[in-house]
Design a protein around this motif. Structure first.
Motif, PDB file in Angstrom:
ATOM      1  N   LEU A  19     -49.004  38.691  -1.478  1.00 32.23           N
ATOM      2  CA  LEU A  19     -49.846  39.142  -0.366  1.00 32.23           C
ATOM      3  C   LEU A  19     -49.197  40.305   0.372  1.00 32.23           C
ATOM      4  O   LEU A  19     -49.881  41.232   0.818  1.00 32.23           O
ATOM      5  N   GLN A  20     -47.858  40.281   0.472  1.00 28.66           N
ATOM      6  CA  GLN A  20     -47.162  41.408   1.102  1.00 28.66           C
ATOM      7  C   GLN A  20     -47.288  42.661   0.243  1.00 28.66           C
ATOM      8  O   GLN A  20     -47.442  43.774   0.759  1.00 28.66           O
ATOM      9  N   LEU A  21     -47.225  42.479  -1.082  1.00 26.71           N
ATOM     10  CA  LEU A  21     -47.411  43.604  -2.007  1.00 26.71           C
ATOM     11  C   LEU A  21     -48.759  44.273  -1.763  1.00 26.71           C
ATOM     12  O   LEU A  21     -48.851  45.512  -1.702  1.00 26.71           O
ATOM     13  N   LEU A  22     -49.804  43.474  -1.608  1.00 27.47           N
ATOM     14  CA  LEU A  22     -51.135  44.031  -1.365  1.00 27.47           C
ATOM     15  C   LEU A  22     -51.206  44.734  -0.010  1.00 27.47           C
ATOM     16  O   LEU A  22     -51.838  45.788   0.119  1.00 27.47           O
ATOM     17  N   ARG A  23     -50.550  44.164   0.999  1.00 20.77           N
ATOM     18  CA  ARG A  23     -50.544  44.805   2.330  1.00 20.77           C
ATOM     19  C   ARG A  23     -49.855  46.171   2.285  1.00 20.77           C
ATOM     20  O   ARG A  23     -50.277  47.117   2.945  1.00 20.77           O
ATOM     21  N   ASP A  24     -48.805  46.261   1.491  1.00 26.08           N
ATOM     22  CA  ASP A  24     -48.001  47.479   1.446  1.00 26.08           C
ATOM     23  C   ASP A  24     -48.561  48.547   0.504  1.00 26.08           C
ATOM     24  O   ASP A  24     -48.138  49.703   0.566  1.00 26.08           O
ATOM     25  N   ASN A  25     -49.471  48.158  -0.384  1.00 20.43           N
ATOM     26  CA  ASN A  25     -49.949  49.082  -1.416  1.00 20.43           C
ATOM     27  C   ASN A  25     -51.482  49.062  -1.471  1.00 20.43           C
ATOM     28  O   ASN A  25     -52.080  48.365  -2.293  1.00 20.43           O
ATOM     29  N   PHE A  26     -52.089  49.847  -0.599  1.00 21.71           N
ATOM     30  CA  PHE A  26     -53.551  49.830  -0.496  1.00 21.71           C
ATOM     31  C   PHE A  26     -54.229  50.212  -1.799  1.00 21.71           C
ATOM     32  O   PHE A  26     -55.240  49.614  -2.188  1.00 21.71           O
ATOM     33  N   GLU A  27     -53.700  51.231  -2.509  1.00 20.08           N
ATOM     34  CA  GLU A  27     -54.349  51.678  -3.746  1.00 20.08           C
ATOM     35  C   GLU A  27     -54.365  50.576  -4.796  1.00 20.08           C
ATOM     36  O   GLU A  27     -55.339  50.416  -5.536  1.00 20.08           O
ATOM     37  N   ILE A  28     -53.275  49.807  -4.876  1.00 18.98           N
ATOM     38  CA  ILE A  28     -53.229  48.680  -5.809  1.00 18.98           C
ATOM     39  C   ILE A  28     -54.235  47.615  -5.384  1.00 18.98           C
ATOM     40  O   ILE A  28     -54.964  47.051  -6.207  1.00 18.98           O
ATOM     41  N   HIS A  29     -54.290  47.340  -4.084  1.00 20.37           N
ATOM     42  CA  HIS A  29     -55.239  46.371  -3.547  1.00 20.37           C
ATOM     43  C   HIS A  29     -56.668  46.773  -3.904  1.00 20.37           C
ATOM     44  O   HIS A  29     -57.466  45.948  -4.384  1.00 20.37           O
ATOM     45  N   LEU A  30     -57.000  48.042  -3.703  1.00 20.16           N
ATOM     46  CA  LEU A  30     -58.343  48.534  -3.978  1.00 20.16           C
ATOM     47  C   LEU A  30     -58.671  48.472  -5.470  1.00 20.16           C
ATOM     48  O   LEU A  30     -59.770  48.055  -5.862  1.00 20.16           O
ATOM     49  N   ALA A  31     -57.715  48.865  -6.309  1.00 14.46           N
ATOM     50  CA  ALA A  31     -57.929  48.839  -7.750  1.00 14.46           C
ATOM     51  C   ALA A  31     -58.117  47.418  -8.255  1.00 14.46           C
ATOM     52  O   ALA A  31     -58.962  47.155  -9.126  1.00 14.46           O
ATOM     53  N   MET A  32     -57.355  46.481  -7.701  1.00 11.15           N
ATOM     54  CA  MET A  32     -57.501  45.085  -8.099  1.00 11.15           C
ATOM     55  C   MET A  32     -58.850  44.526  -7.669  1.00 11.15           C
ATOM     56  O   MET A  32     -59.506  43.788  -8.419  1.00 11.15           O
ATOM     57  N   THR A  33     -59.284  44.881  -6.479  1.00  7.82           N
ATOM     58  CA  THR A  33     -60.593  44.448  -6.002  1.00  7.82           C
ATOM     59  C   THR A  33     -61.694  44.967  -6.924  1.00  7.82           C
ATOM     60  O   THR A  33     -62.644  44.242  -7.254  1.00  7.82           O
ATOM     61  N   ARG A  34     -61.554  46.214  -7.351  1.00  5.35           N
ATOM     62  CA  ARG A  34     -62.526  46.786  -8.282  1.00  5.35           C
ATOM     63  C   ARG A  34     -62.529  46.035  -9.612  1.00  5.35           C
ATOM     64  O   ARG A  34     -63.588  45.735 -10.168  1.00  5.35           O
ATOM     65  N   ALA A  35     -61.339  45.728 -10.121  1.00  6.45           N
ATOM     66  CA  ALA A  35     -61.238  45.010 -11.396  1.00  6.45           C
ATOM     67  C   ALA A  35     -61.890  43.639 -11.304  1.00  6.45           C
ATOM     68  O   ALA A  35     -62.611  43.207 -12.210  1.00  6.45           O
ATOM     69  N   LEU A  36     -61.652  42.937 -10.208  1.00 10.69           N
ATOM     70  CA  LEU A  36     -62.257  41.623 -10.021  1.00 10.69           C
ATOM     71  C   LEU A  36     -63.766  41.741  -9.878  1.00 10.69           C
ATOM     72  O   LEU A  36     -64.522  40.889 -10.359  1.00 10.69           O
TER      73      LEU A  36
END
Length: 204
Positions: free
Chosen positions: A102-119
């Motif tokens: 969860l901290q990784l996602l907080r710190d890395n918005f682009e990764i968070h967004l890309a993962m949301t898109r994949a899901l």
């Protein structure tokens, strides 16, 4: 080589204390009903998500290969796993604890967004396949499945090599393997797909 949207670089995973777990073929990663306390990504190999009916029949909910995460909904909702995850072949997976991920996602918005898109793409695919299972014939199911795999999978020299066996395609489409074999041969005769000498299916 294109990877599924949402793939997290190894160096980022290491930064947040992810560890690599090696699994033998048939080894269970988590069981149905267990609490989801970690996030998992396939580093190498293949994982399947399966659930059992009351009669003991196995239902395959999906297969996951290099770069793909699995078991996300229970992780994010803090609900028990609705299915088990099992290594199909000798496999290595990344495992990262809840707090760190969860901290990784907080710190890395682009990764968070890309993962949301994949899901989101997976949810669209599941919706399409549910419709296919209800109203479409077997041949249409397989062509839809192959199209989805090509759109979301890794390409090699501008062609897509399907990483799944005929049995695995049958599991994903809710069909008998004999039916899938017949459909693939028909698609080859119509030049919709090509077959390598090793039997692998190729899509241009």
């Amino acid at each position: 080589m294109k990877k599924e949207a949402g793939t997290i670089p190894d160096q980022v995973l290491k930064k947040y204390d992810a560890s690599v777990i090696k699994l033998e073929k048939g080894q269970t990663i988590f069981r149905e009903g267990e609490a989801a306390r970690a996030f998992f990504i396939v580093k190498r190999g293949q994982v399947k998500m399966v659930s059992l009916s009351k009669g003991g029949k196995e239902f395959v909910q999906g297969y996951f290969t290099e770069g793909q995460s699995f078991g996300e909904p229970p992780f994010f909702t803090e609900e028990p796993y609705p299915a088990a995850a099992i290594a199909v072949v000798p496999t290595e997976i990344w495992k990262i604890g809840r707090t760190n991920f969860l901290q990784l996602l907080r710190d890395n918005f682009e990764i968070h967004l890309a993962m949301t898109r994949a899901l989101g793409l997976r949810l669209i695919y599941k919706s399409i396949m549910l419709s296919e299972l209800a109203i479409e014939k077997a041949g249409h199911r397989i062509t839809t499945l192959l199209r989805h795999l090509k759109e979301t999978g890794q390409k090699d020299d501008e062609v897509y090599i399907v990483p799944f066996s005929r049995q695995e395609l049958a599991d994903m489409a809710g069909l008998r393997v004999e039916t899938v074999i017949r459909i693939i041969k028909n698609l080859e005769s119509r030049k919709i797909v090509k077959l390598r000498r090793d039997g692998k299916i190729i899509l241009d």
